[in-house]
Design an enzyme around this catalytic site. Structure first.
Site, PDB file in Angstrom:
ATOM      1  CB  CYS A 116      -3.571  58.343  96.993  1.00  0.00           C
ATOM      2  SG  CYS A 116      -3.870  56.598  96.822  1.00  0.00           S
ATOM      3  CG  HIS A 256       0.766  59.194  97.498  1.00  0.00           C
ATOM      4  ND1 HIS A 256       0.301  58.657  98.677  1.00  0.00           N
ATOM      5  CD2 HIS A 256       0.311  58.382  96.498  1.00  0.00           C
ATOM      6  CE1 HIS A 256      -0.405  57.572  98.400  1.00  0.00           C
ATOM      7  NE2 HIS A 256      -0.406  57.382  97.088  1.00  0.00           N
ATOM      8  CG  ASN A 286      -0.477  53.799  98.191  1.00  0.00           C
ATOM      9  OD1 ASN A 286      -1.009  54.612  98.950  1.00  0.00           O
ATOM     10  ND2 ASN A 286      -0.660  53.826  96.889  1.00  0.00           N
TER      11      ASN A 286
HETATM   12  N1  ACO Z   1       5.468  39.701  92.378  1.00  0.00           N
HETATM   13  C1  ACO Z   1       6.096  39.184  91.311  1.00  0.00           C
HETATM   14  N2  ACO Z   1       5.833  39.570  90.061  1.00  0.00           N
HETATM   15  C2  ACO Z   1       4.892  40.523  89.881  1.00  0.00           C
HETATM   16  C3  ACO Z   1       4.202  41.081  90.954  1.00  0.00           C
HETATM   17  C4  ACO Z   1       4.518  40.631  92.247  1.00  0.00           C
HETATM   18  N3  ACO Z   1       3.905  41.125  93.336  1.00  0.00           N
HETATM   19  N4  ACO Z   1       3.342  41.985  90.486  1.00  0.00           N
HETATM   20  C5  ACO Z   1       3.482  42.008  89.158  1.00  0.00           C
HETATM   21  N5  ACO Z   1       4.425  41.111  88.779  1.00  0.00           N
HETATM   22  C6  ACO Z   1       4.891  40.777  87.450  1.00  0.00           C
HETATM   23  C7  ACO Z   1       3.916  41.176  86.386  1.00  0.00           C
HETATM   24  O1  ACO Z   1       2.923  40.205  86.227  1.00  0.00           O
HETATM   25  C8  ACO Z   1       4.813  41.281  85.178  1.00  0.00           C
HETATM   26  O2  ACO Z   1       5.032  39.987  84.691  1.00  0.00           O
HETATM   27  P1  ACO Z   1       4.958  39.692  83.119  1.00  0.00           P
HETATM   28  O3  ACO Z   1       6.014  40.566  82.509  1.00  0.00           O
HETATM   29  O4  ACO Z   1       5.244  38.235  83.040  1.00  0.00           O
HETATM   30  O5  ACO Z   1       3.565  40.066  82.724  1.00  0.00           O
HETATM   31  C9  ACO Z   1       6.134  41.749  85.764  1.00  0.00           C
HETATM   32  O6  ACO Z   1       6.056  41.510  87.170  1.00  0.00           O
HETATM   33  C10 ACO Z   1       6.459  43.202  85.515  1.00  0.00           C
HETATM   34  O7  ACO Z   1       5.365  43.978  85.824  1.00  0.00           O
HETATM   35  P2  ACO Z   1       5.384  45.507  85.527  1.00  0.00           P
HETATM   36  O8  ACO Z   1       3.997  45.952  85.671  1.00  0.00           O
HETATM   37  O9  ACO Z   1       6.140  45.805  84.260  1.00  0.00           O
HETATM   38  O10 ACO Z   1       6.287  46.066  86.709  1.00  0.00           O
HETATM   39  P3  ACO Z   1       6.507  47.556  87.088  1.00  0.00           P
HETATM   40  O11 ACO Z   1       7.935  47.829  87.048  1.00  0.00           O
HETATM   41  O12 ACO Z   1       5.622  48.500  86.350  1.00  0.00           O
HETATM   42  O13 ACO Z   1       6.024  47.572  88.616  1.00  0.00           O
HETATM   43  C11 ACO Z   1       4.184  48.317  89.899  1.00  0.00           C
HETATM   44  C12 ACO Z   1       4.684  47.289  88.908  1.00  0.00           C
HETATM   45  C13 ACO Z   1       4.958  48.141  91.196  1.00  0.00           C
HETATM   46  C14 ACO Z   1       2.709  48.060  90.120  1.00  0.00           C
HETATM   47  C15 ACO Z   1       4.399  49.747  89.338  1.00  0.00           C
HETATM   48  O14 ACO Z   1       3.917  49.815  88.013  1.00  0.00           O
HETATM   49  C16 ACO Z   1       3.761  50.800  90.173  1.00  0.00           C
HETATM   50  O15 ACO Z   1       4.071  51.020  91.326  1.00  0.00           O
HETATM   51  N6  ACO Z   1       2.829  51.585  89.576  1.00  0.00           N
HETATM   52  C17 ACO Z   1       2.161  52.647  90.245  1.00  0.00           C
HETATM   53  C18 ACO Z   1       1.123  52.083  91.145  1.00  0.00           C
HETATM   54  C19 ACO Z   1       0.542  53.156  92.044  1.00  0.00           C
HETATM   55  O16 ACO Z   1       1.177  54.119  92.364  1.00  0.00           O
HETATM   56  N7  ACO Z   1      -0.696  52.910  92.436  1.00  0.00           N
HETATM   57  C20 ACO Z   1      -1.416  53.714  93.322  1.00  0.00           C
HETATM   58  C21 ACO Z   1      -1.586  55.095  92.793  1.00  0.00           C
HETATM   59  S1  ACO Z   1      -2.904  55.934  93.432  1.00  0.00           S
HETATM   60  C22 ACO Z   1      -3.011  55.495  94.945  1.00  0.00           C
HETATM   61  O17 ACO Z   1      -2.046  55.713  95.622  1.00  0.00           O
HETATM   62  C23 ACO Z   1      -4.275  54.805  95.395  1.00  0.00           C
END
Ligand code: ACO
Length: 329
Positions: A116, A256, A286
């Site tokens: 990204c 980003h 994204n």
């Molecule tokens: N719907 C419902 N529940 C979900 C979903 C969904 N789509 N996705 C995950 N969950 C659940 C998980 O399974 C977890 O459940 P559990 O506690 O029973 O295991 C719960 O929600 C909490 O998950 P977390 O991972 O703690 O949630 P978090 O607050 O970290 O948010 C997220 C997750 C949105 C993925 C976040 O961590 C994030 O945005 N991270 C950065 C990702 C990123 O930027 N990626 C790209 C970077 S590089 C590029 O741009 C290519």
């Protein structure tokens, strides 16, 4: 004749797929909800390629708009850089396909893969050719079509990504304007936080890799979240320091668009107000290398960014890679 030696962005363009996939659509595909996706990421909908839409096709549309605004013909492009990790094919590069579509017959053309951060890496690479005088006109496209490589059965990833393209023309600009400073970073020891395990030369496609669903994006979201907030603050502060500026001097930060909570946490630590931050993640999710040029293009169209504004662009992505640049618009 332009007196300055600095490189700058002189025009922008964007292209987005026609099909909108909303959070409500996703509720029928995986166990998720509009409420979860909105509160955890800020995303309401994203665009997804369909029919004959492709990475090189979106690139061509965005490029033609940017070229037209710059008053440039395709044959005047010296270098065509396509920042992407989702080229139409493994070979040749997307840049060569775009070069053919545009008939940019004088241009050298290559893809640049930095996850990204591709657009920011491309900006810094292009800047060098312009400032040394080795090139006069550079077309830089940030494009990604992630929907074919997203696992639509994995709710952890499929709700976050979208497809799109943004293009800019880089040229020399007047003294005091353009790219004042830029910096690129990487840490390959964290490569496994975001990868596609199979389909490359190490694990070519086999029945087994298909059964393992190893051709899709895998991501450790929480680890990337922590890393992203930290490096956005550090790299923004560092690149501003290189040109004797502080976050408070900024008119806009152009981050980003991966998660609105990452953007908000970083901007809070930098002491920035909401009015200094450009965000469109709610509409597109994204789009990897396309996020920054698309935000820029929209903000220019809306008349938000004006000549003389001080901007920081900052990004992070697979690799891991990250980078930032300061521009006087
Ligand atoms: N719907 C419902 N529940 C979900 C979903 C969904 N789509 N996705 C995950 N969950 C659940 C998980 O399974 C977890 O459940 P559990 O506690 O029973 O295991 C719960 O929600 C909490 O998950 P977390 O991972 O703690 O949630 P978090 O607050 O970290 O948010 C997220 C997750 C949105 C993925 C976040 O961590 C994030 O945005 N991270 C950065 C990702 C990123 O930027 N990626 C790209 C970077 S590089 C590029 O741009 C290519």
């Amino acid at each position: 004749m332009i007196a300055g030696k600095k490189a700058g962005i002189v025009s922008t363009g964007r292209a987005l797929p026609v099909v909108r996939l909303t959070n409500f659509d996703l509720e029928h595909m995986v166990e998720t909800s509009d409420e979860w996706i909105t509160t955890r990421s800020g995303i309401k909908e994203r665009r997804i390629i369909s029919g004959d839409e492709t990475n090189s096709g979106l690139s061509e549309i965005a490029a033609r708009i940017a070229l037209e605004k710059a008053g440039l013909k395709p044959e005047e492009i010296d270098i065509l850089i396509v920042a992407t990790v989702t080229a139409d094919q493994l070979l040749p590069s997307s840049a060569c396909l775009v070069q053919a579509k545009l008939n940019a017959h004088r241009a050298a053309a290559f893809d640049l893969a930095a996850g990204c951060t591709g657009f920011l890496y491309g900006l810094t690479v292009g800047q060098q050719f312009i400032e040394t005088g080795a090139a006069k006109n550079i077309l830089l496209i940030g494009v990604d079509t992630l929907s074919p490589i997203v696992d639509w059965t994995d709710r952890n990833t499929c709700v976050l990504f979208g497809d799109g393209a943004g293009a800019v023309v880089l040229q020399r600009v007047e003294e005091g304007r353009g790219i004042l400073a830029s910096k690129m970073y990487s840490d390959g020891t964290k490569a496994e936080l975001l990868d596609i395990p199979a389909g490359g030369s190490k694990r070519p496609t086999t029945v087994r890799t298909l059964e393992e669903r190893a051709h899709y994006i895998r991501m450790n979201g929480p680890e990337i979240f922590k890393f992203a907030v930290k490096i956005m603050v550090e790299s923004t502060t560092n690149v501003l320091e290189l040109c004797g500026k502080k976050p408070a001097d900024l008119d806009f930060i152009v981050p980003h668009q991966a998660n609105v909570r990452i953007i908000n946490a970083a901007c809070k630590r930098l002491g920035l107000s909401d009015s200094q931050v450009l965000v469109n993640i709610q509409r597109y999710g994204n789009m990897s290398s396309a996020t920054i040029p698309v935000v820029l293009d929209e903000a220019l169209e809306e008349g938000k960014i004006k000549q003389g504004d001080l901007l920081t662009l900052v990004s992070f992505g697979a690799g891991l890679t990250w980078g930032a640049a300061v521009l006087n618009w």
